[in-house]
Design an enzyme around this catalytic site. Structure first.
Site, PDB file in Angstrom:
ATOM      1  N   HIS A  85       4.901   7.313   0.825  1.00 19.97           N
ATOM      2  CA  HIS A  85       4.181   6.615  -0.236  1.00 19.97           C
ATOM      3  C   HIS A  85       2.780   7.183  -0.329  1.00 19.97           C
ATOM      4  CE1 HIS A  85       2.945   3.411  -2.920  1.00 19.97           C
ATOM      5  NE2 HIS A  85       1.833   3.334  -2.214  1.00 19.97           N
ATOM      6  N   ASP A 164       5.837  -9.579  -5.488  1.00 21.48           N
ATOM      7  CA  ASP A 164       4.687  -8.700  -5.646  1.00 21.48           C
ATOM      8  C   ASP A 164       4.293  -8.569  -7.119  1.00 21.48           C
ATOM      9  OD1 ASP A 164       2.697  -6.692  -4.905  1.00 21.48           O
ATOM     10  OD2 ASP A 164       4.017  -5.359  -6.016  1.00 21.48           O
ATOM     11  N   ARG A 171      -3.328 -11.644  -9.503  1.00 20.41           N
ATOM     12  CA  ARG A 171      -4.538 -11.058  -8.892  1.00 20.41           C
ATOM     13  C   ARG A 171      -5.380 -10.350  -9.942  1.00 20.41           C
ATOM     14  NH1 ARG A 171      -2.026  -7.175  -4.845  1.00 20.41           N
ATOM     15  NH2 ARG A 171      -4.158  -6.466  -4.543  1.00 20.41           N
ATOM     16  N   SER A 186       1.112  -5.838  -0.655  1.00 22.09           N
ATOM     17  CA  SER A 186       1.721  -5.474  -1.935  1.00 22.09           C
ATOM     18  C   SER A 186       2.462  -4.136  -1.808  1.00 22.09           C
ATOM     19  CB  SER A 186       0.616  -5.394  -2.997  1.00 22.09           C
ATOM     20  OG  SER A 186       1.044  -4.703  -4.137  1.00 22.09           O
ATOM     21  N   LYS A 190       7.121  -3.480  -1.044  1.00 21.78           N
ATOM     22  CA  LYS A 190       8.041  -2.630  -1.814  1.00 21.78           C
ATOM     23  C   LYS A 190       8.656  -1.563  -0.915  1.00 21.78           C
ATOM     24  CE  LYS A 190       4.533  -2.491  -4.616  1.00 21.78           C
ATOM     25  NZ  LYS A 190       3.493  -2.350  -5.625  1.00 21.78           N
TER      26      LYS A 190
HETATM   27  N1  URA Z   1      -0.900  -0.625  -5.399  1.00 22.94           N
HETATM   28  C1  URA Z   1      -0.046  -1.644  -5.194  1.00 22.94           C
HETATM   29  O1  URA Z   1       1.163  -1.475  -5.241  1.00 22.94           O
HETATM   30  N2  URA Z   1      -0.563  -2.854  -4.960  1.00 22.94           N
HETATM   31  C2  URA Z   1      -1.892  -3.101  -4.886  1.00 22.94           C
HETATM   32  O2  URA Z   1      -2.285  -4.231  -4.638  1.00 22.94           O
HETATM   33  C3  URA Z   1      -2.759  -2.029  -5.099  1.00 22.94           C
HETATM   34  C4  URA Z   1      -2.244  -0.788  -5.349  1.00 22.94           C
END
Ligand code: URA
Length: 437
Positions: A85, A164, A171, A186, A190
């Site tokens: 990632h 999320d 947010r 967050s 994933k």
């Molecule tokens: N990328 C994400 O997936 N979540 C965040 O909170 C910030 C960047």
């Protein structure tokens, strides 16, 4: 036995700086995802988290609650599953190079990727530069392709960590995006739901990145490694510079061309270095190699012996794409218009602002401001000089690839503003800024 708290009590607990149990987070965030807890209560809780933070175990528990809120990929029938990632950047075509390298190293990449938004591009958009390439397929085919080729890549399912998606939207409108535990949970929710046993994180730092300073990037990397380790995965992070764009190309087809050159062993030094470092880190994290120098050698060899390029070809063909373009990347659609930005004075390039390059690509039509917008694969920006290099006044620094002048003036203004020239040679700082494991 602990008494069940009601939602206002949970908010009050976080307001007082307390730490939640997993059951409490399930009640609050699980309840929110199911529509049982309203936005206004979760908004108040998010602000309490923003102000008071979260403990390490609490953050890991929140992440697991989010990861378990929807579909989870079951990759248990595959060997040595690995994922990567990147926290996102400009001209970051690393996945296009790294994933076939990992497949060539005998690892299995069964990965979900996103589309680009704002100044950052997305791997799915870049791959769609191959005519016919399809980011959707049923799960059984996805698993079979990953087993056969070592590489399968699909668009991120809407049902992956839905908590999320809901929390992020909230947010965004409650000024609580920039919270370390919320960002870390967050991203990792994933990744955990995507199922790979080994995850290597490329945490970017600098002007073109989400985290602008090295300290913030290190803290985010540590939080994410902590979460993954507590969840029983092998996780490592590499901290990398994102002050200037990676490689030379930004824009979808242009980045695919540069990725193919890199897979042929002819890529830019920074991009080749990053991909080699990340691939070596994956080998080490997955327990497939114990000697860091040997891991690098094995990773670098996949770019020299054609094995990673062969994996890209097999992968593009398996998902319906025109794999002949891997051999003839010059046939990918590149917009015909050209313009250049030249150096306003002689000296050394001190800085080329990555964010300006990302925004210029967006202005030319190569990115999207809002989800779902169509993009032009052929436009983009080529960085002709890198920081530290000498330039003469009037020498080209950027080349723009545009379609009929669309967005050209705005792109030119953005790029010109992002060039800084100095009379003294600036100190070069390396691309790899640190590691967290
Ligand atoms: N990328 C994400 O997936 N979540 C965040 O909170 C910030 C960047």
């Amino acid at each position: 036995m602990t008494a069940t708290l009601n939602i206002p009590d949970l908010i009050a607990k976080k307001r007082a700086g307390g730490e939640h149990t997993r059951a409490e987070l399930e009640q609050l965030i699980g309840g929110y995802t199911r529509g049982e807890v309203p936005d206004y209560q979760v908004s108040a809780w998010l602000m309490a988290v923003f102000l008071n933070g979260m403990g390490a175990q609490e953050t890991a528990d929140l992440t697991l609650v989010m990861a378990e809120s929807g579909d989870q990929m079951d990759l248990s029938s595959l060997q040595n599953t690995v994922d990567k990632h990147s926290t996102g950047g400009v001209g970051d075509k690393t996945s296009l190079i790294l994933t076939p390298m990992l497949a060539a190293l005998g690892l299995t990449v069964a990965k979900m990727s996103g589309r680009g938004l704002a100044h950052t591009g997305g791997t799915i958009d870049k791959l769609e530069s191959f005519p016919g390439w399809d980011p959707e397929m049923p799960e059984d085919r996805f698993i079979a392709q990953a087993r056969e080729i070592g590489l399968a890549l699909v668009g991120q399912s809407k049902d992956l960590a839905p908590a999320d998606g809901k929390l992020y939207a909230l947010r965004d409108v409650t000024a609580t995006v920039e919270s370390l535990p919320l960002i870390a949970s967050s991203i990792m929710s994933k990744k955990l739901a995507s199922g790979a046993q080994t995850i290597v994180l490329d945490v970017k730092s600098g002007a073109g990145a989400f985290m602008k300073t090295l300290d913030d990037s290190r803290a985010l990397a540590q939080a994410m490694v902590d979460i993954g380790t507590r969840a029983g995965r092998n996780v490592r992070a590499v901290l990398t510079d994102m002050d200037t764009p990676l490689g030379h190309m930004a824009g979808n087809s242009l980045e695919v061309q540069e990725a193919i050159a890199t897979l042929r062993g002819n890529g830019p030094a920074d991009l080749t270095e990053l991909c080699t470092t990340l691939a070596a880190e994956v080998l080490l994290a997955a327990g497939q190699e114990s000697d860091p120098a040997r891991a690098r050698e094995r990773a670098a060899a996949t770019l020299q012996d054609g094995s990673a390029l062969a994996k890209l070809k097999a992968f593009v063909a398996a998902q319906g794409g025109d794999a002949s373009r891997v051999d003839q990347p010059e046939k990918l659609d590149v917009a015909p218009g050209r313009a250049e930005i030249t150096a306003p004075e002689s000296g050394y390039i001190e800085r080329l602002d990555a964010m300006s390059v990302g925004r210029a690509v967006l202005a030319l039509g190569g990115g999207r401001e809002r989800k779902g917008e169509a993009i032009d694969f052929g436009v983009g920006v080529e960085t002709l000089k890198k920081p530290g290099e000498q330039v003469a006044a009037g020498e080209p620094v950027y080349r723009l690839y545009h379609r009929d002048g669309r967005g050209l003036e705005r792109a030119q203004a953005l790029l010109s503003k992002g060039i800084r020239i100095s009379q003294e040679q600036p100190q070069a700082h390396g691309l790899i800024l640190g590691r967290v494991q």
